[in-house]
Design a protein around this motif. Structure first.
Motif, PDB file in Angstrom:
ATOM      1  N   ARG A 139       0.815  -1.216   0.000  1.00  0.00           N
ATOM      2  CA  ARG A 139       0.000   0.000   0.000  1.00  0.00           C
ATOM      3  C   ARG A 139       0.855   1.275   0.000  1.00  0.00           C
ATOM      4  N   GLY A 140       2.186   1.110  -0.017  1.00  0.00           N
ATOM      5  CA  GLY A 140       3.077   2.267  -0.094  1.00  0.00           C
ATOM      6  C   GLY A 140       3.083   3.118   1.160  1.00  0.00           C
ATOM      7  N   LEU A 141       3.096   2.456   2.329  1.00  0.00           N
ATOM      8  CA  LEU A 141       2.997   3.174   3.595  1.00  0.00           C
ATOM      9  C   LEU A 141       4.251   2.981   4.449  1.00  0.00           C
ATOM     10  N   PRO A 142       4.730   4.048   5.078  1.00  0.00           N
ATOM     11  CA  PRO A 142       5.860   3.921   5.992  1.00  0.00           C
ATOM     12  C   PRO A 142       5.395   3.553   7.394  1.00  0.00           C
ATOM     13  N   TYR A 143       6.290   2.923   8.146  1.00  0.00           N
ATOM     14  CA  TYR A 143       6.009   2.621   9.551  1.00  0.00           C
ATOM     15  C   TYR A 143       7.308   2.651  10.335  1.00  0.00           C
ATOM     16  N   ALA A 144       7.184   2.866  11.649  1.00  0.00           N
ATOM     17  CA  ALA A 144       8.369   3.025  12.498  1.00  0.00           C
ATOM     18  C   ALA A 144       8.140   2.377  13.851  1.00  0.00           C
ATOM     19  N   GLY A 145       9.210   2.041  14.551  1.00  0.00           N
ATOM     20  CA  GLY A 145       9.149   1.455  15.890  1.00  0.00           C
ATOM     21  C   GLY A 145      10.480   0.780  16.192  1.00  0.00           C
ATOM     22  N   HIS A 146      10.643   0.208  17.369  1.00  0.00           N
ATOM     23  CA  HIS A 146       9.728  -0.009  18.475  1.00  0.00           C
ATOM     24  C   HIS A 146      10.355   0.480  19.774  1.00  0.00           C
ATOM     25  N   ASP A 147       9.480   0.827  20.705  1.00  0.00           N
ATOM     26  CA  ASP A 147       9.845   1.109  22.088  1.00  0.00           C
ATOM     27  C   ASP A 147      10.657   2.399  22.220  1.00  0.00           C
ATOM     28  N   GLY A 148       9.965   3.493  22.482  1.00  0.00           N
ATOM     29  CA  GLY A 148      10.621   4.791  22.599  1.00  0.00           C
ATOM     30  C   GLY A 148      11.775   4.784  23.590  1.00  0.00           C
ATOM     31  N   LYS A 149      12.863   5.410  23.197  1.00  0.00           N
ATOM     32  CA  LYS A 149      14.109   5.413  23.992  1.00  0.00           C
ATOM     33  C   LYS A 149      14.148   6.696  24.815  1.00  0.00           C
ATOM     34  N   THR A 150      13.801   6.596  26.096  1.00  0.00           N
ATOM     35  CA  THR A 150      13.613   7.801  26.911  1.00  0.00           C
ATOM     36  C   THR A 150      14.465   7.863  28.173  1.00  0.00           C
ATOM     37  N   GLY A 151      15.045   6.766  28.625  1.00  0.00           N
ATOM     38  CA  GLY A 151      15.701   6.785  29.935  1.00  0.00           C
ATOM     39  C   GLY A 151      16.982   5.991  29.970  1.00  0.00           C
ATOM     40  N   GLU A 152      16.971   4.889  30.712  1.00  0.00           N
ATOM     41  CA  GLU A 152      18.176   4.086  30.916  1.00  0.00           C
ATOM     42  C   GLU A 152      18.790   3.637  29.591  1.00  0.00           C
ATOM     43  N   THR A 153      17.968   3.183  28.652  1.00  0.00           N
ATOM     44  CA  THR A 153      18.507   2.697  27.384  1.00  0.00           C
ATOM     45  C   THR A 153      19.084   3.835  26.559  1.00  0.00           C
ATOM     46  N   LEU A 154      18.546   5.027  26.688  1.00  0.00           N
ATOM     47  CA  LEU A 154      19.129   6.201  26.035  1.00  0.00           C
ATOM     48  C   LEU A 154      20.564   6.395  26.504  1.00  0.00           C
ATOM     49  N   VAL A 155      20.780   6.267  27.813  1.00  0.00           N
ATOM     50  CA  VAL A 155      22.135   6.412  28.360  1.00  0.00           C
ATOM     51  C   VAL A 155      23.020   5.264  27.873  1.00  0.00           C
ATOM     52  N   LYS A 156      22.487   4.046  27.849  1.00  0.00           N
ATOM     53  CA  LYS A 156      23.263   2.899  27.356  1.00  0.00           C
ATOM     54  C   LYS A 156      23.732   3.117  25.916  1.00  0.00           C
ATOM     55  N   SER A 157      22.859   3.700  25.077  1.00  0.00           N
ATOM     56  CA  SER A 157      23.208   3.874  23.670  1.00  0.00           C
ATOM     57  C   SER A 157      24.300   4.922  23.472  1.00  0.00           C
ATOM     58  N   VAL A 158      24.594   5.699  24.511  1.00  0.00           N
ATOM     59  CA  VAL A 158      25.713   6.643  24.481  1.00  0.00           C
ATOM     60  C   VAL A 158      26.965   6.004  25.078  1.00  0.00           C
ATOM     61  N   LEU A 159      26.801   5.316  26.207  1.00  0.00           N
ATOM     62  CA  LEU A 159      27.953   4.766  26.919  1.00  0.00           C
ATOM     63  C   LEU A 159      28.521   3.504  26.274  1.00  0.00           C
ATOM     64  N   ALA A 160      27.658   2.619  25.780  1.00  0.00           N
ATOM     65  CA  ALA A 160      28.156   1.369  25.203  1.00  0.00           C
ATOM     66  C   ALA A 160      29.098   1.620  24.026  1.00  0.00           C
ATOM     67  N   PRO A 161      28.770   2.526  23.073  1.00  0.00           N
ATOM     68  CA  PRO A 161      29.736   2.811  22.005  1.00  0.00           C
ATOM     69  C   PRO A 161      31.047   3.376  22.533  1.00  0.00           C
ATOM     70  N   MET A 162      31.008   4.136  23.638  1.00  0.00           N
ATOM     71  CA  MET A 162      32.249   4.665  24.227  1.00  0.00           C
ATOM     72  C   MET A 162      33.183   3.530  24.623  1.00  0.00           C
ATOM     73  N   PHE A 163      32.632   2.512  25.319  1.00  0.00           N
ATOM     74  CA  PHE A 163      33.466   1.377  25.716  1.00  0.00           C
ATOM     75  C   PHE A 163      34.004   0.650  24.485  1.00  0.00           C
ATOM     76  N   ALA A 164      33.131   0.469  23.471  1.00  0.00           N
ATOM     77  CA  ALA A 164      33.558  -0.254  22.271  1.00  0.00           C
ATOM     78  C   ALA A 164      34.659   0.505  21.529  1.00  0.00           C
TER      79      ALA A 164
END
Length: 388
Positions: free
Chosen positions: A202-227
């Protein structure tokens, strides 16, 4: 570009905060703090303005929206002065919130959702409607043969069995009604082969999942630092304490497991291995709409020297999530207007468990987001900033 935002779970804390925030922004009563789409790198002519957004939705709860907003004001989530000032505007939105369909076959419930979406679009003369799921977290879906094929799924929905969880039923209805779909929850949503095929057809876009608002937001910054520093993460353990409706939902073990799986994925995919430790989510009613996360990270440096990092995140879930809901509705509407279809992988910046994500690094996700939105602005005829 008059854009409908149809919220599944329209009387919940996140939806109510999103509506109050958008109405306040439209009236010039607040600043767009937390809205990524108002940053210079992202804003521009392709995005509908806040004054272009029209809200409606479904919810099984019948408590009036104004009462929900007053309760959030009493809890310190939204300013009471805004709720009072926006009383008339909230009453207008109230008229566009419908009871969540119940009873009958899944196909009959889909038809009622499709009819509500079509009526909403027609009455408000909307260019498009974006359906955003902000309802309660569901358990992991039980596999069914019909999940693999659109024709088999359509046939199965005519029967008495609950073939799809509610989030996926809404995705199916959204695509049937020619509406883009955004899943802000860790629920299944459109992440089934039959639904992905339907969206593409049907030519439709979609997005998801699970809004990143707290602890995981911090993880997504710190984990690449360690790597990137080639430091070995030996363990990463987290304890999340939260109240409110989301916390009560996650007291259910099946829903809790779905949420934990979403939160943990960022570490393995960023580091390339899974350190020891786990994430725990506990419901503490007293916290209401606020949440606290405490993480302990142990890691090794040069010569195996052991070290540790600890952090505490204390935030208001609805106030963190609401601006992202508005961002996602605006960007997804612009993507639809530009002819995009299928999973919007470039919106991974907003999600814990993004669709088709190439990376979980927040910095890399930010670069991809800015490039994607720049393309939308270019297609819309320029990159000059617009007022929201």
């Amino acid at each position: 570009m008059r854009t409908g935002v149809w919220l599944v779970g329209a009387r919940g804390s996140v939806a109510t905060t999103s509506i109050v925030g958008a109405l306040a922004l439209r009236s010039g009563l607040t600043a767009p703090i937390g809205c990524v789409t108002e940053l210079p790198q992202v804003r521009g002519p392709a995005l509908p303005s806040f004054s272009d957004l029209v809200f409606g939705g479904h919810d099984p709860v019948l408590t009036p929206l104004a009462k929900r907003a007053e309760a959030l004001a009493a809890a310190g989530v939204v300013p009471g002065r805004l709720v009072a000032a926006l009383a008339d505007d909230l009453a207008v939105v109230e008229d566009d919130i419908r009871p969540a369909p119940s009873g009958g076959t899944p196909a009959e419930r889909v038809a009622r959702v499709v009819a509500d979406l079509a009526d909403f679009r027609r009455r408000h003369d909307l260019d498009r409607v974006v359906v955003v799921n902000v309802s309660a977290t569901e358990p992991v879906v039980t596999p069914h043969p019909a999940h693999a094929d659109p024709a088999a799924l359509a046939a199965a929905l005519d029967g008495p069995d609950e073939v799809l969880p509610p989030s996926s039923l809404y995705a199916y209805a959204a695509f049937t009604a020619d509406c883009p779909y955004v899943d802000f929850t860790p629920s299944t949503g459109a992440r089934l082969p039959a639904l992905a095929a339907l969206a593409t057809h049907r030519g439709l876009p979609y997005a998801g999942h699970d809004g990143k608002t707290g602890e995981t937001l911090v993880k997504s910054v710190l984990a690449p630092m360690f790597a990137m520093r080639n430091l070995q993460v030996r363990s990463w353990s987290g304890i999340n304490l939260l109240g409110g409706g989301d916390g009560a939902t996650l007291a259910d073990p099946a829903a809790n497991a779905a949420k934990v799986e979403s939160k943990q994925r960022v570490l393995g995919e960023t580091l390339g291995y899974h350190p020891q430790g786990d994430t725990r989510i506990d419901y503490v009613e007293e916290l209401g709409d606020f949440k606290t996360a405490w993480d302990l990270v142990t890691f090794a440096g040069f010569l195996g020297t052991g070290m540790r990092l600890e952090f505490t995140w204390h935030g208001c879930d609805s106030a963190l999530a609401a601006p992202l809901v508005l961002d996602l509705a605006r960007i997804t509407a612009a993507a639809h207007a530009a002819g995009a279809s299928g999973p919007l992988a470039d919106l991974a910046f907003f999600f814990k468990d993004p669709l088709d994500a190439a990376t979980h690094s927040l910095g890399e996700q930010w670069t991809r987001l800015c490039g994607f939105v720049a393309g939308l602005h270019a297609a819309a005829g320029g990159t000059d900033a617009q007022a929201g």
